[in-house]
Design a protein around this motif. Sequence first.
Motif, short mmCIF file in Angstrom:
data_model
loop_
_atom_site.label_atom_id
_atom_site.label_comp_id
_atom_site.label_asym_id
_atom_site.label_seq_id
_atom_site.Cartn_x
_atom_site.Cartn_y
_atom_site.Cartn_z
N THR C 57 0.88 -0.93 -0.11
CA THR C 57 0.11 0.10 -0.07
C THR C 57 0.94 1.15 -0.07
O THR C 57 1.71 1.40 0.70
CB THR C 57 -0.74 0.00 1.29
OG1 THR C 57 -1.61 -1.17 1.42
CG2 THR C 57 -2.16 1.18 1.00
N SER C 59 2.01 4.82 0.64
CA SER C 59 1.74 5.77 1.75
C SER C 59 0.98 7.10 1.13
O SER C 59 0.30 7.77 1.72
CB SER C 59 3.02 6.23 2.56
OG SER C 59 4.02 5.69 1.88
N ASP C 60 1.07 7.16 -0.17
CA ASP C 60 0.47 8.53 -0.59
C ASP C 60 0.59 8.40 -2.04
O ASP C 60 1.10 7.74 -2.70
CB ASP C 60 1.55 9.50 -0.37
CG ASP C 60 0.75 11.08 -0.26
OD1 ASP C 60 -0.58 10.92 -0.36
OD2 ASP C 60 1.15 12.09 -0.24
N MET C 72 -8.73 5.08 -1.13
CA MET C 72 -7.82 4.81 0.12
C MET C 72 -8.35 5.52 1.43
O MET C 72 -9.00 6.55 1.38
CB MET C 72 -6.39 5.18 -0.26
CG MET C 72 -5.73 4.63 -1.14
SD MET C 72 -5.57 2.95 -0.89
CE MET C 72 -3.96 2.59 -1.70
N HIS C 74 -7.14 6.89 4.95
CA HIS C 74 -5.76 7.46 5.65
C HIS C 74 -6.26 7.52 7.11
O HIS C 74 -7.23 8.38 7.49
CB HIS C 74 -5.39 8.77 5.12
CG HIS C 74 -4.87 8.79 3.91
ND1 HIS C 74 -3.61 8.53 3.22
CD2 HIS C 74 -5.70 9.00 2.75
CE1 HIS C 74 -3.76 8.58 2.01
NE2 HIS C 74 -4.97 8.91 1.51
N LYS C 75 -5.62 6.84 7.98
CA LYS C 75 -6.03 7.04 9.40
C LYS C 75 -4.91 6.70 10.22
O LYS C 75 -4.15 5.75 10.16
CB LYS C 75 -7.15 5.86 9.66
CG LYS C 75 -8.35 6.48 10.76
CD LYS C 75 -9.60 5.39 10.66
CE LYS C 75 -9.52 4.30 11.23
NZ LYS C 75 -10.77 3.41 11.51
N LYS C 78 -1.79 5.83 8.89
CA LYS C 78 -1.72 4.51 8.26
C LYS C 78 -2.40 4.71 6.86
O LYS C 78 -3.48 5.49 7.30
CB LYS C 78 -1.99 3.29 9.01
CG LYS C 78 -0.77 2.92 9.78
CD LYS C 78 -1.03 1.55 10.40
CE LYS C 78 0.20 1.14 11.17
NZ LYS C 78 -0.03 -0.23 11.77
N THR C 79 -2.08 3.96 5.86
CA THR C 79 -3.11 4.14 4.76
C THR C 79 -3.51 2.67 4.63
O THR C 79 -2.54 1.67 4.34
CB THR C 79 -2.39 4.64 3.44
OG1 THR C 79 -1.73 5.82 4.16
CG2 THR C 79 -3.18 4.88 2.46
N ARG C 80 -4.63 2.62 4.02
CA ARG C 80 -5.23 1.33 3.49
C ARG C 80 -6.40 1.31 2.37
O ARG C 80 -7.08 2.28 2.47
CB ARG C 80 -5.53 0.27 4.53
CG ARG C 80 -6.63 0.74 5.57
CD ARG C 80 -7.00 -0.17 6.81
NE ARG C 80 -8.24 0.09 7.56
CZ ARG C 80 -9.37 -0.01 7.12
NH1 ARG C 80 -9.72 -0.51 5.74
NH2 ARG C 80 -10.43 0.22 7.81
#
Lengths: 234, 241, 258, 258, 262
Positions: C57, C59-60, C72, C74-75, C78-80
């Motif tokens: 995944t 990150s950006d 995606m 973003h939390k 973390k990104t998922r």
Amino acid sequence: MDFTFLASTMVTLLKAVPTTLILFSLSIFFGGLLALVIVWMRVSGNPVLSGFAKGYIFVFRGSPLLIQMFLVFYGLGQFGVIRYSFLWPFLREPMVCAILSLALCTAGYTAEIFRGGIRAVSPKEIEAARSIGMSGFLLVRRILAPIAFRHALPAYSTEIVLMMKSTALASLVTVWEVTGVAQRLISQTYRTMEVFLCAAIIYLVLNFIILQGMALLEYSLSRHRRAIPQALKA
Amino acid sequence: MASLELLGFGSTGWGALLIVAALMTLAVTATALAIGAVLGAIVAAAKLSGNPFLVALGNVYTTVFRGVPELLIIYLIYFGGSSAVTSIGKAMGYEGFLGLPSFAAGALAVGIISGSYQAEVFRGAFLAISKGELEAASAIGMHRGMRFRRIIMPQVLRLAIPGLGNVWQLSLKDSALISVTGLAELMRTSQVAAGSTRQYFLFFIAGGCLYLILTSLSDRVFNGAERRANRSMPASAMGQA
Amino acid sequence: MPGVTRLSVRNIRKSFGTHEVLRGISLDAQDGDVISLLGASGSGKSTFLRCINLLETASDGEIWVDGEHIEMIHKKGKTRPASQKQVDHIRSELGMVFQSFNLWSHMTILQNVIEGPIHVLKRPRAECIAEAEALLEKVGIADKRHAYPAHLSGGQQQRAAIARALAMKPKVMLFDEPTSALDPELVGEVLRVMRALAEEGMTMLVVTHEMSFALNVSNRVVFMREGLIESSGTPDEMFAGGATPAFRQFIGHFGTGQ
Amino acid sequence: MPGVTRLSVRNIRKSFGTHEVLRGISLDAQDGDVISLLGASGSGKSTFLRCINLLETASDGEIWVDGEHIEMIHKKGKTRPASQKQVDHIRSELGMVFQSFNLWSHMTILQNVIEGPIHVLKRPRAECIAEAEALLEKVGIADKRHAYPAHLSGGQQQRAAIARALAMKPKVMLFDEPTSALDPELVGEVLRVMRALAEEGMTMLVVTHEMSFALNVSNRVVFMREGLIESSGTPDEMFAGGATPAFRQFIGHFGTGQ
Amino acid sequence: PPAFSKDWTKATITLEGAYAPWNLTNADGTLGGFEPELAKVLCERAKIECTLVASDWDGMIPALNAGKFDVIMDALSITEERRQVIDFTIPYAATPAAFATAKDSPLANAAGTGATIKMTPGQTGVKEIEALKELFKGKTIGIQAATVYAKFVYDNFGDIAEIREYKTGADRDLDLQNGRIDLGFDDAVYFANAFQAANGALAFTGPEIAGSIWGEGEGLGIRKADTELRDKFNAAIKSALADGTVKTLSMKWFKMDVSPQQ
Ligand SMILES: Nc1ncnc2c1ncn2[C@@H]1O[C@H](COP(=O)(O)OP(=O)(O)OP(=O)(O)O)[C@@H](O)[C@H]1O
Ligand SMILES: Nc1ncnc2c1ncn2[C@@H]1O[C@H](COP(=O)(O)OP(=O)(O)OP(=O)(O)O)[C@@H](O)[C@H]1O
Ligand SMILES: [Mg+2]
Ligand SMILES: [Mg+2]
């Protein structure tokens, strides 16, 4: 050698073989199902579930089955909650308790064996599956489980044979299987060697059949590892 | 609970006896593992020898001792062993009974069983050694003995550690069955305490806990050994072992 | 057909721990594009491909596959991906061919090829088999369809992996060093298959060390260096005078014959 | 120095079952010769090297290493070396570098290198360590001497394997595809080491797919085909007009840039 | 067996050490109970230096014949089957047997509770037993496998009740408390002690059954060849019975007299 005695002993012991086989097959079956649940918890990544699974495996692999069986059979009934619950009609039955404790115990071992199988699956094959859009249960069913089971098979056959031998403890809870009957015969006749010889032969034959069966299964599941078949070479 | 006093170390407490019994279990299992290591190495060598007679002999050994319930084997050795020793004594002119001491009989029985499992562990470890590394040894002119000592042995030991940990676990619990020889190991002492005080649950739970303590201690030893032996392996491969 | 954007990547970043492996990569692939991705070991080529089909995944950054934007979440730093369903769907539209083939060892070649169409795309079995056999014919290993991967040579396994990816009828194919570890003859075989795909108009992104492929088959060459696209252009631009000093040094071994 | 025959092979044959893999191969290597062995997959190159250092026993033929003839016993249709002692001795004079490195996984790099000199050649430990460190320096991995093989990259492992072979001070070095499975930069590193060895006058027999090595470093190129030497000559002879049609087809991919 | 006569000055006696109050193990590991104390008296009188060793009940008789020890003293009933393989001394105890049940069970306080009847081997039609049969119809009776009591229950109640065999009496007692079985049948002396541990949850029901039906009683088990050893112990037991030593020890440990009626 007193052959008439050996023959009559053999007949007596053979009558207990069905009991042994019922104990064996049902505990392998339920133990296997339970193991799937435990191993799922163990690899889930959830700390509570995997902690529970670790504890379960530790306790049931680390203590003698004899003690486990004793506590399940004689211990559970000490609690009024259980004795007056809907479970008691089942737990009251010695056969149910024997199978329950055998299954609880083998589930701990089997879960570890399955986990070993899962870890042996190449992460690359899993990635290949993900890359065509497989995930979740489909991935487990089509790729992970078949490969893991094949890897786990040799260790699992050993565990199955150990289970066959473990059924010998069930006479503790009044289920008179082959070894229990043999011991009772000994305390009636005091002919230890002859009786145990007959019992040993019975177990040897049963385990031999099981191992041959497992080897056959292993063979049929490892076509992909065998040397190239002649037809394909050409 | 007054009954908990029974587990203490005072004059009415069974604590000391149970601890001694746990140590006895440890001693029997360790002796058995050592006996099993010798037998296992011999049997594994036989099975790998390629000589059909030795291979068959090895197969009979592993099949019989893994296929027959441990209790039967312990009986056979405890009683059978005694008559063997007695007749040897007779041949040497000693009249009367000679017994195999219960420690020796128990350790021998569990050791013979453990040997059948260890043979498979060693064989698996040997087969897991990379063929290329053996060829590399031949290629610089190492002869058979040196190859065995310098390349095969260290790697077999490393690869066998997890398997030996499992065999130890099995033997630890097999040792519970040698209570029939009257040896005061953990299982028998728990049973005797239970029968003498009629506190069955208390002593079986206490015995079970002591087994769990032995297990976690030995797990620690084997994990440490595995870590040491796997210094040469990358972290990811270690998990696979 | 050119003009339809099959794959679009904007400003992709990816770190492992403190190590930033991809530092903002953007790329567009039109229908029929064959893009060669060159770069030294460790420059992030594999990671880039893996980010595109979400095996890692990013990150950006943003990714569109055939016009569909990958959502995606973003939390907490973390990104998922927002939806596993979308991930599975996107992946089924991207074919990936791994350097080490990664064929499923417990299935025959034919089973490997029909696995995805039947179980992921849920298409009728008979149809899938017919198509799979045609594909195996095309890559030249139809006679091996009932063999297991372990019984095939490297080049044959590689071609089976290509057939497996193609069976999903992907919009874009991602190749990660498809010819390393093959001998020159096998390299030739595999490159022939890829060239045929290119001629049919398949959109392809190819990580490769085969300069001849980059030069002769692809219509665009992208050179990565330390997580960035250092330079890119048509093969002629790149291999002729227009190359940057870094790229010239990189192809030095190839360029001078040693 | 040229003129001393380090390795001489006459009419070697080898079958696996009914399949005759080597069908009569003869070859001489003088002091300082660097011979490239080319050939398609399955042509018998590896088997030939393995027969020379007796990892396989040739069914027929003679071998001399540094003038010493290897005695064979022919009995009941089977062939085996007459003396294991001679085999061990001959092997210690032939350095072998395997394609898959085959470093001993339970030893550090330094231990790998000193193992043979100390235990096979029975030389003093301190001396061996000093020499080993010099060798590791030479191949450029001195800083990795206390690492285990599994912690090294492919190129580093490959160079460690070369150092291990060199530590035995062999008369002849046999290389089996020393650079396949390496990326171009690592290939460059390993080839640099081999070129240095060649310049020092080491006799080498190199199975390779690196045409640039065959062309630029070796002084003789041998092309094998179906268990026979199809053609051989200096690199210039072979790569220029004098090549046979089979060889020209083999190098086709290299020769034409695709 | 050795074909020579041995001058018995030393002997090893085995007992389980877990069958209170006959024999038990103290928390310090020493053996105690009725039999160890009686053994001390008997050995003094027979002028034999005795060593007591604990061993498992399973396999005690084969172990005796294998020569692991010389005497078994473990509440071993003298029976015909056992006489086939070992020899016995004269009995030093003879105990009645009885049924036990949970105190709150409908089977408690059956007719004859507190009384004692005498029976001979093979005797049938005893009216007290017939009355119990009526009451126990369809119930589950727990017994210890391979004992004289097991045979009795099979012979008299096998046709009307379900019988469950346990490896040990203690296991059976636990199940009696758990309610898995309705009745247990065993040595009354053993039961009396077990009831204390059960905190009064269990009680006798029906009459105690005594007499030659249980054989001669409990004696020392000795290898058949060791006739001299047997004779020495026979003399010692006779004297201990005659002067009331057995009765004193019996009152101390069992709260009743188990000396066999001569
Ligand atoms: N899972 C991971 N965890 C940590 N670091 C990683 C991981 N995967 C890759 N890396 C690092 O990211 C960098 C880029 O790796 P990547 O595999 O993308 O390189 P590459 O360009 O494909 O090289 P090669 O030509 O050798 O395949 C490397 O330095 C590598 O060590
Ligand atoms: N141990 C063996 N048993 C049977 N056949 C073998 C064995 N080793 C090699 N062969 C066969 O011998 C032939 C030559 O093999 P070899 O490994 O020498 O080829 P090669 O020229 O080194 O090829 P490559 O470039 O792929 O390494 C092949 O057809 C191979 O299948
Ligand atoms: Mg890569
Ligand atoms: Mg080869």
